[in-house]
Write an enzyme that holds these catalytic residues in place. Structure first.
Site, PDB file in Angstrom:
ATOM      1  N   SER A 148       6.225 -28.656  16.400  1.00  0.00           N
ATOM      2  CA  SER A 148       7.560 -29.153  18.318  1.00  0.00           C
ATOM      3  C   SER A 148       8.113 -30.474  17.973  1.00  0.00           C
ATOM      4  O   SER A 148       6.912 -31.424  18.036  1.00  0.00           O
ATOM      5  CB  SER A 148       6.812 -28.018  18.585  1.00  0.00           C
ATOM      6  OG  SER A 148       7.246 -28.437  20.530  1.00  0.00           O
ATOM      7  N   TYR A 163       0.506 -25.317  24.436  1.00  0.00           N
ATOM      8  CA  TYR A 163       1.359 -25.416  23.580  1.00  0.00           C
ATOM      9  C   TYR A 163       1.789 -26.824  23.131  1.00  0.00           C
ATOM     10  O   TYR A 163       1.161 -26.887  21.826  1.00  0.00           O
ATOM     11  CB  TYR A 163       2.490 -24.687  23.660  1.00  0.00           C
ATOM     12  CG  TYR A 163       3.433 -24.739  22.824  1.00  0.00           C
ATOM     13  CD1 TYR A 163       3.962 -23.585  22.334  1.00  0.00           C
ATOM     14  CD2 TYR A 163       5.164 -25.466  22.885  1.00  0.00           C
ATOM     15  CE1 TYR A 163       5.016 -23.583  20.706  1.00  0.00           C
ATOM     16  CE2 TYR A 163       6.082 -25.945  21.953  1.00  0.00           C
ATOM     17  CZ  TYR A 163       5.417 -24.414  20.995  1.00  0.00           C
ATOM     18  OH  TYR A 163       6.786 -24.689  19.651  1.00  0.00           O
ATOM     19  N   LYS A 167       0.684 -28.207  19.294  1.00  0.00           N
ATOM     20  CA  LYS A 167       1.576 -28.758  18.551  1.00  0.00           C
ATOM     21  C   LYS A 167       1.385 -30.163  17.901  1.00  0.00           C
ATOM     22  O   LYS A 167       2.050 -30.542  16.927  1.00  0.00           O
ATOM     23  CB  LYS A 167       3.226 -28.876  18.966  1.00  0.00           C
ATOM     24  CG  LYS A 167       3.362 -27.483  19.377  1.00  0.00           C
ATOM     25  CD  LYS A 167       3.687 -26.500  17.582  1.00  0.00           C
ATOM     26  CE  LYS A 167       4.044 -25.514  17.886  1.00  0.00           C
ATOM     27  NZ  LYS A 167       4.644 -23.847  16.566  1.00  0.00           N
TER      28      LYS A 167
HETATM   29  P1  NAD Z   1       9.167 -15.830  17.387  1.00  0.00           P
HETATM   30  O1  NAD Z   1       8.518 -14.790  18.169  1.00  0.00           O
HETATM   31  O2  NAD Z   1      10.829 -15.429  17.816  1.00  0.00           O
HETATM   32  O3  NAD Z   1       8.660 -15.699  16.212  1.00  0.00           O
HETATM   33  C1  NAD Z   1       7.131 -15.729  15.685  1.00  0.00           C
HETATM   34  C2  NAD Z   1       6.687 -14.985  14.499  1.00  0.00           C
HETATM   35  O4  NAD Z   1       5.734 -14.793  14.893  1.00  0.00           O
HETATM   36  C3  NAD Z   1       7.202 -13.323  14.612  1.00  0.00           C
HETATM   37  O5  NAD Z   1       7.227 -12.754  13.808  1.00  0.00           O
HETATM   38  C4  NAD Z   1       5.845 -13.203  14.994  1.00  0.00           C
HETATM   39  O6  NAD Z   1       5.660 -11.489  15.306  1.00  0.00           O
HETATM   40  C5  NAD Z   1       4.494 -13.895  14.053  1.00  0.00           C
HETATM   41  N1  NAD Z   1       2.909 -13.955  14.835  1.00  0.00           N
HETATM   42  C6  NAD Z   1       2.832 -14.456  16.115  1.00  0.00           C
HETATM   43  N2  NAD Z   1       1.730 -14.164  15.879  1.00  0.00           N
HETATM   44  C7  NAD Z   1       1.935 -13.880  14.380  1.00  0.00           C
HETATM   45  C8  NAD Z   1       0.601 -13.989  14.107  1.00  0.00           C
HETATM   46  N3  NAD Z   1      -1.002 -13.738  15.285  1.00  0.00           N
HETATM   47  N4  NAD Z   1      -0.093 -13.866  12.729  1.00  0.00           N
HETATM   48  C9  NAD Z   1       1.170 -13.804  12.192  1.00  0.00           C
HETATM   49  N5  NAD Z   1       2.343 -13.978  12.723  1.00  0.00           N
HETATM   50  C10 NAD Z   1       2.269 -14.390  13.742  1.00  0.00           C
HETATM   51  O7  NAD Z   1       9.242 -17.079  17.573  1.00  0.00           O
HETATM   52  P2  NAD Z   1       9.936 -18.453  17.445  1.00  0.00           P
HETATM   53  O8  NAD Z   1      10.860 -18.833  17.955  1.00  0.00           O
HETATM   54  O9  NAD Z   1      10.684 -18.161  15.585  1.00  0.00           O
HETATM   55  O10 NAD Z   1       8.931 -19.844  16.705  1.00  0.00           O
HETATM   56  C11 NAD Z   1       8.949 -19.423  15.564  1.00  0.00           C
HETATM   57  C12 NAD Z   1       7.766 -21.382  15.068  1.00  0.00           C
HETATM   58  O11 NAD Z   1       8.579 -21.931  15.936  1.00  0.00           O
HETATM   59  C13 NAD Z   1       6.409 -21.205  16.357  1.00  0.00           C
HETATM   60  O12 NAD Z   1       5.471 -22.180  15.527  1.00  0.00           O
HETATM   61  C14 NAD Z   1       7.075 -21.817  17.106  1.00  0.00           C
HETATM   62  O13 NAD Z   1       6.102 -22.321  18.192  1.00  0.00           O
HETATM   63  C15 NAD Z   1       8.137 -23.230  16.860  1.00  0.00           C
HETATM   64  N6  NAD Z   1       9.208 -22.984  17.878  1.00  0.00           N
HETATM   65  C16 NAD Z   1       9.676 -22.777  18.393  1.00  0.00           C
HETATM   66  C17 NAD Z   1      10.745 -23.272  19.349  1.00  0.00           C
HETATM   67  C18 NAD Z   1      12.643 -22.768  20.012  1.00  0.00           C
HETATM   68  O14 NAD Z   1      12.741 -23.142  20.612  1.00  0.00           O
HETATM   69  N7  NAD Z   1      12.050 -21.150  19.832  1.00  0.00           N
HETATM   70  C19 NAD Z   1      10.749 -24.548  18.600  1.00  0.00           C
HETATM   71  C20 NAD Z   1      10.166 -25.288  18.817  1.00  0.00           C
HETATM   72  C21 NAD Z   1       8.927 -24.789  17.693  1.00  0.00           C
END
Ligand code: NAD
Length: 259
Positions: A148, A163, A167
């Site tokens: 991230s 977090y 990251k």
């Molecule tokens: P999301 O919550 O929409 O999706 C996350 C997915 O991970 C879900 O399908 C959930 O069921 C699954 N998950 C959670 N815990 C789990 C576990 N223990 N084992 C297996 N699966 C698991 O989140 P997102 O926004 O799509 O985020 C995805 C990645 O991107 C994450 O690593 C997050 O930190 C990163 N990220 C997100 C953003 C943002 O703005 N959304 C920004 C930067 C980084």
């Protein structure tokens, strides 16, 4: 080979953790559209199954769902066995599952700190080691870790020390593994998204207010990203288009880290 051919993933097998929804689903879809067979590895099995069915229907490539908690060593071992039984190889691993909590550090329970570390970084130890053994045997593989921009800068105004720390660790893990496993033909890179609209963040955007105003003021492009805007970077890192790229961090953040 033309430059566009280098982006093709025909018949390659890709595992994406947290691939049932959000950014993982969008990035996985991009890989499937480029020709890969997908393993949707997610703790939410029903959603993973629905996503796998959607990928198969829309791309014509194979996609299977795997119920896995990425923090559970037995689940991870079963996943690798299942994938090898089904496909016989693993070309791409996308460590993407992650969680986020906004809690003041002085109020954060140690159990929640550990939970954040377990899902966001310790899982990458478990999954990369188990899948990496297959890739070392194959003498080939590509690993992409979702970090991230929070691994590079500290977000404001929300408190999220766990977090950000996890990251940041993803980035140093990526560089370390890239350096150790280059000799095995395995490349390891990380994507660092900025503010994107997904399940993880949609309630914040819906509420609006000072926090969202601040996020957008610090984002030169002035808007959150949509998950599909990560597909290009994901496909680049997964494919031969990035054959000389390892240990890199690609930010996709609307310019946030440029300020
Ligand atoms: P999301 O919550 O929409 O999706 C996350 C997915 O991970 C879900 O399908 C959930 O069921 C699954 N998950 C959670 N815990 C789990 C576990 N223990 N084992 C297996 N699966 C698991 O989140 P997102 O926004 O799509 O985020 C995805 C990645 O991107 C994450 O690593 C997050 O930190 C990163 N990220 C997100 C953003 C943002 O703005 N959304 C920004 C930067 C980084």
């Amino acid at each position: 080979m033309s430059v566009l051919d280098k982006f093709k993933l025909d018949n390659q097998v890709a595992i994406i953790t947290g691939g049932a929804s959000g950014l993982g689903k969008a990035m996985g879809k991009g890989l499937a559209e480029a020709g890969a067979h997908l393993v949707i590895a997610d703790i939410n099995y029903d959603l993973a199954k629905a996503t796998a069915t959607e990928f198969e229907t829309e791309t014509g490539n194979k996609a299977i769902a795997c119920k896995v908690d990425v923090t559970d060593v037995d689940d991870v071992a079963h996943m690798v066995t299942d994938v090898m039984n089904h496909f016989g190889r693993i070309d791409i691993l996308f460590n993407n599952a992650g969680i986020n909590e906004h809690v003041k550090f002085e109020d954060m329970a140690y159990e929640r700190w550990i939970k954040n570390m377990d899902v966001n970084i310790n899982s990458m130890f478990l999954v990369s080691q188990a899948v990496g053994k297959v890739m070392i045997e194959q003498k080939k593989g590509t690993i992409i870790n979702t970090s991230s921009m929070s691994g590079i800068i500290v977000n404001t105004p929300q408190p999220q020390a766990a977090y950000n720390t996890s990251k940041g660790a993803v980035i140093m893990f990526t560089k370390s593994l890239a350096s150790e496993w280059a000799q095995h033909g395995i490349r390891v890179n990380t994507i660092a998204p900025g503010y994107m609209k997904t399940e993880l963040t949609k309630s914040y955007f819906a509420k609006g207010g000072d926090m969202i105003d601040t996020w957008m003021r610090f984002t030169p492009l002035g808007r959150p990203g949509v998950p599909e805007e990560l597909q290009g970077a994901a496909l680049y890192l997964a494919s031969d288009a990035s054959s000389f790229v390892t240990g890199s961090v690609i930010t996709v953040d609307g310019g946030y880290t440029a300020l």
